[in-house]
Scaffold this motif. Structure first.
Motif, PDB file in Angstrom:
ATOM      1  N   GLU A  99       0.814  -1.221   0.000  1.00 15.62           N
ATOM      2  CA  GLU A  99       0.000   0.000   0.000  1.00 15.62           C
ATOM      3  C   GLU A  99       0.844   1.266   0.000  1.00 15.62           C
ATOM      4  O   GLU A  99       0.362   2.349  -0.341  1.00 15.62           O
ATOM      5  CB  GLU A  99      -0.920   0.023   1.228  1.00 15.62           C
ATOM      6  CG  GLU A  99      -1.978  -1.057   1.233  1.00 15.62           C
ATOM      7  CD  GLU A  99      -2.798  -1.061   2.507  1.00 15.62           C
ATOM      8  OE1 GLU A  99      -3.853  -1.730   2.532  1.00 15.62           O
ATOM      9  OE2 GLU A  99      -2.402  -0.382   3.483  1.00 15.62           O
ATOM     10  N   ALA A 100       2.123   1.168   0.403  1.00 19.73           N
ATOM     11  CA  ALA A 100       2.943   2.357   0.624  1.00 19.73           C
ATOM     12  C   ALA A 100       3.050   3.248  -0.617  1.00 19.73           C
ATOM     13  O   ALA A 100       2.779   4.461  -0.552  1.00 19.73           O
ATOM     14  CB  ALA A 100       4.332   1.952   1.113  1.00 19.73           C
ATOM     15  N   ALA A 101       3.456   2.683  -1.735  1.00 22.67           N
ATOM     16  CA  ALA A 101       3.686   3.493  -2.938  1.00 22.67           C
ATOM     17  C   ALA A 101       2.411   4.151  -3.463  1.00 22.67           C
ATOM     18  O   ALA A 101       2.407   5.367  -3.717  1.00 22.67           O
ATOM     19  CB  ALA A 101       4.345   2.641  -4.022  1.00 22.67           C
ATOM     20  N   PRO A 102       1.301   3.422  -3.653  1.00 18.25           N
ATOM     21  CA  PRO A 102       0.103   4.085  -4.163  1.00 18.25           C
ATOM     22  C   PRO A 102      -0.473   5.118  -3.196  1.00 18.25           C
ATOM     23  O   PRO A 102      -0.968   6.170  -3.626  1.00 18.25           O
ATOM     24  CB  PRO A 102      -0.884   2.936  -4.398  1.00 18.25           C
ATOM     25  CG  PRO A 102      -0.372   1.789  -3.612  1.00 18.25           C
ATOM     26  CD  PRO A 102       1.112   1.949  -3.570  1.00 18.25           C
ATOM     27  N   VAL A 103      -0.399   4.856  -1.906  1.00 16.88           N
ATOM     28  CA  VAL A 103      -0.917   5.832  -0.940  1.00 16.88           C
ATOM     29  C   VAL A 103      -0.050   7.088  -0.939  1.00 16.88           C
ATOM     30  O   VAL A 103      -0.553   8.209  -0.813  1.00 16.88           O
ATOM     31  CB  VAL A 103      -0.999   5.213   0.473  1.00 16.88           C
ATOM     32  CG1 VAL A 103      -1.334   6.279   1.518  1.00 16.88           C
ATOM     33  CG2 VAL A 103      -2.063   4.117   0.496  1.00 16.88           C
ATOM     34  N   ALA A 104       1.265   6.912  -1.115  1.00 16.18           N
ATOM     35  CA  ALA A 104       2.182   8.047  -1.128  1.00 16.18           C
ATOM     36  C   ALA A 104       1.934   8.980  -2.301  1.00 16.18           C
ATOM     37  O   ALA A 104       2.373  10.144  -2.274  1.00 16.18           O
ATOM     38  CB  ALA A 104       3.628   7.550  -1.156  1.00 16.18           C
ATOM     39  N   LEU A 110       2.540   9.427   5.687  1.00 18.07           N
ATOM     40  CA  LEU A 110       2.073   8.061   5.876  1.00 18.07           C
ATOM     41  C   LEU A 110       2.088   7.744   7.368  1.00 18.07           C
ATOM     42  O   LEU A 110       2.942   8.238   8.105  1.00 18.07           O
ATOM     43  CB  LEU A 110       2.961   7.067   5.129  1.00 18.07           C
ATOM     44  CG  LEU A 110       3.159   7.293   3.622  1.00 18.07           C
ATOM     45  CD1 LEU A 110       4.030   6.179   3.048  1.00 18.07           C
ATOM     46  CD2 LEU A 110       1.830   7.357   2.902  1.00 18.07           C
ATOM     47  N   GLN A 111       1.171   6.903   7.802  1.00 19.19           N
ATOM     48  CA  GLN A 111       1.104   6.552   9.215  1.00 19.19           C
ATOM     49  C   GLN A 111       1.137   5.036   9.393  1.00 19.19           C
ATOM     50  O   GLN A 111       0.426   4.304   8.705  1.00 19.19           O
ATOM     51  CB  GLN A 111      -0.173   7.121   9.831  1.00 19.19           C
ATOM     52  CG  GLN A 111      -0.277   6.900  11.338  1.00 19.19           C
ATOM     53  CD  GLN A 111      -1.309   7.807  11.969  1.00 19.19           C
ATOM     54  OE1 GLN A 111      -1.028   8.944  12.330  1.00 19.19           O
ATOM     55  NE2 GLN A 111      -2.538   7.329  12.078  1.00 19.19           N
ATOM     56  N   ILE A 112       1.974   4.599  10.335  1.00 20.26           N
ATOM     57  CA  ILE A 112       2.081   3.183  10.669  1.00 20.26           C
ATOM     58  C   ILE A 112       1.281   2.928  11.938  1.00 20.26           C
ATOM     59  O   ILE A 112       1.594   3.497  12.996  1.00 20.26           O
ATOM     60  CB  ILE A 112       3.548   2.760  10.893  1.00 20.26           C
ATOM     61  CG1 ILE A 112       4.428   3.167   9.696  1.00 20.26           C
ATOM     62  CG2 ILE A 112       3.631   1.266  11.159  1.00 20.26           C
ATOM     63  CD1 ILE A 112       4.062   2.519   8.391  1.00 20.26           C
ATOM     64  N   PRO A 113       0.240   2.098  11.877  1.00 18.11           N
ATOM     65  CA  PRO A 113      -0.557   1.816  13.076  1.00 18.11           C
ATOM     66  C   PRO A 113       0.276   1.180  14.187  1.00 18.11           C
ATOM     67  O   PRO A 113       1.281   0.498  13.923  1.00 18.11           O
ATOM     68  CB  PRO A 113      -1.627   0.840  12.565  1.00 18.11           C
ATOM     69  CG  PRO A 113      -1.708   1.099  11.088  1.00 18.11           C
ATOM     70  CD  PRO A 113      -0.307   1.430  10.681  1.00 18.11           C
ATOM     71  N   ASP A 121       9.106  -5.024   6.910  1.00 13.73           N
ATOM     72  CA  ASP A 121       8.813  -4.777   5.502  1.00 13.73           C
ATOM     73  C   ASP A 121       7.940  -3.542   5.324  1.00 13.73           C
ATOM     74  O   ASP A 121       8.118  -2.773   4.364  1.00 13.73           O
ATOM     75  CB  ASP A 121       8.110  -5.990   4.879  1.00 13.73           C
ATOM     76  CG  ASP A 121       9.040  -7.188   4.731  1.00 13.73           C
ATOM     77  OD1 ASP A 121      10.259  -7.011   4.885  1.00 13.73           O
ATOM     78  OD2 ASP A 121       8.538  -8.301   4.466  1.00 13.73           O
ATOM     79  N   LEU A 122       7.005  -3.331   6.229  1.00 14.35           N
ATOM     80  CA  LEU A 122       6.125  -2.170   6.143  1.00 14.35           C
ATOM     81  C   LEU A 122       6.897  -0.882   6.376  1.00 14.35           C
ATOM     82  O   LEU A 122       6.729   0.105   5.646  1.00 14.35           O
ATOM     83  CB  LEU A 122       4.991  -2.305   7.164  1.00 14.35           C
ATOM     84  CG  LEU A 122       3.937  -1.190   7.179  1.00 14.35           C
ATOM     85  CD1 LEU A 122       3.223  -1.101   5.838  1.00 14.35           C
ATOM     86  CD2 LEU A 122       2.930  -1.434   8.302  1.00 14.35           C
ATOM     87  N   LEU A 123       7.768  -0.869   7.385  1.00 11.97           N
ATOM     88  CA  LEU A 123       8.561   0.321   7.687  1.00 11.97           C
ATOM     89  C   LEU A 123       9.517   0.656   6.545  1.00 11.97           C
ATOM     90  O   LEU A 123       9.679   1.825   6.175  1.00 11.97           O
ATOM     91  CB  LEU A 123       9.346   0.110   8.982  1.00 11.97           C
ATOM     92  CG  LEU A 123       8.516   0.046  10.264  1.00 11.97           C
ATOM     93  CD1 LEU A 123       9.348  -0.485  11.411  1.00 11.97           C
ATOM     94  CD2 LEU A 123       7.945   1.409  10.606  1.00 11.97           C
ATOM     95  N   ALA A 126       7.559   2.018   3.563  1.00 11.72           N
ATOM     96  CA  ALA A 126       7.173   3.407   3.824  1.00 11.72           C
ATOM     97  C   ALA A 126       8.362   4.340   3.648  1.00 11.72           C
ATOM     98  O   ALA A 126       8.253   5.415   3.049  1.00 11.72           O
ATOM     99  CB  ALA A 126       6.602   3.530   5.233  1.00 11.72           C
ATOM    100  N   GLY A 127       9.516   3.926   4.153  1.00  8.62           N
ATOM    101  CA  GLY A 127      10.706   4.761   4.014  1.00  8.62           C
ATOM    102  C   GLY A 127      11.114   4.969   2.576  1.00  8.62           C
ATOM    103  O   GLY A 127      11.537   6.067   2.185  1.00  8.62           O
TER     104      GLY A 127
END
Length: 271
Positions: A99-104, A110-113, A121-123, A126-127
């Motif tokens: 989701e990171a690239a399309p949301v960016a 971006l927010q990490i719950p 991998d999520l962090l 996002a980075g």
């Protein structure tokens, strides 16, 4: 301390206080526009930097039958509408690395719950977007242990990260806020955010949903401001009891005005 640039805003020590605020879930474009319009004017009145927040998917609901949101495609359309109409930055959660690239492409932040703050991998995903990221401290994490999340994120060459305190697990169905964590996380060299509304959440407290004690939002926000914060996070809904999610700990328009007034007064006193 590294300052974080979100759109035209700068978050960090010595900068104006920022508000990350909006409905928990992006229920509709109309709701997003209504809340964003009100909070933009309110923040201008109190000289606060404003970032609109709404989630397109609430992936960690207590019940599988709970409403999760409009989904990424429709949710990003709502966020884009807010940006276009009001010219303000927007933030939303991501739950999976894909989701990171399309949301960016839409979100300025971006927010990490909290439950996902250790997901490597999520962090890293996002980075790699090179967008600023707000990582919420897990309810199960010691504040000093958030250094690991920061280092994972920074391994991508992106240093635009801030950390959010949102309460720690305290037995069953309850959270407690250790105000020391704000200073401890700030000592990691990043701006800190206090999530005042999730901190009064009662996880799973209603059986098939989380409860909340919104009457404690303002006093906790005041205490956090006295310790020292760079931004305040609040969930705001015109009629919280009708919100799709987190209604019991969300604020209505009158309550966010009272809370923001109190917090900015204290923030001004401590510099």
């Amino acid at each position: 301390m590294t300052k974080v640039k979100i759109g035209d805003l700068l978050i960090g020590k010595g900068e104006k206080l920022a508000l990350l605020g909006g409905p928990c879930t992006a229920e509709s474009e109309e709701l997003c526009l209504e809340v964003a319009g009100y909070l933009k004017e309110l923040c201008e009145e109190f000289s606060v930097q404003y970032i609109f927040k709404a989630s397109f998917d609430k992936a960690n609901r207590s019940s599988g039958n709970s409403r999760r949101g409009p989904g990424m495609k429709k949710g990003l359309e709502y966020l884009a509408a807010v940006k276009e109409k009001f010219g303000i930055p927007v933030v939303t959660d991501i739950h999976e690395s894909c989701e990171a690239a399309p949301v960016a492409e839409v979100a300025d932040l971006l927010q990490i719950p909290a439950f996902l703050c250790r997901q490597t991998d999520l962090l890293v995903a996002a980075g790699k977007t090179m967008k600023p990221v707000n990582i919420k401290k897990g309810q199960f994490m010691a504040p000093e242990d958030m250094l690991g999340a920061v280092e994972k994120f920074r391994s991508t060459g992106n240093d635009q990260v801030m950390l959010t305190e949102r309460g720690s697990s305290f037995g069953y169905h309850n959270l407690v806020v250790d105000m020391r964590s704000l200073q401890i996380m700030r000592n990691l060299g990043v701006p800190v955010v206090f999530d005042a509304t999730h901190s009064v959440q009662l996880p799973g407290g209603l059986g098939n949903a989380s409860g909340g004690q919104r009457e404690f939002v303002r006093p906790l926000a005041q205490a956090a401001a006295a310790v020292g914060i760079d931004a305040l996070f609040t969930e705001v809904h015109p009629v919280p009891d009708k919100a799709w999610s987190d209604g019991p700990n969300s604020l209505d328009f009158k309550q966010i005005r009272e809370t923001l007034q109190a917090v900015t007064s204290i923030h001004a006193l401590i510099g």
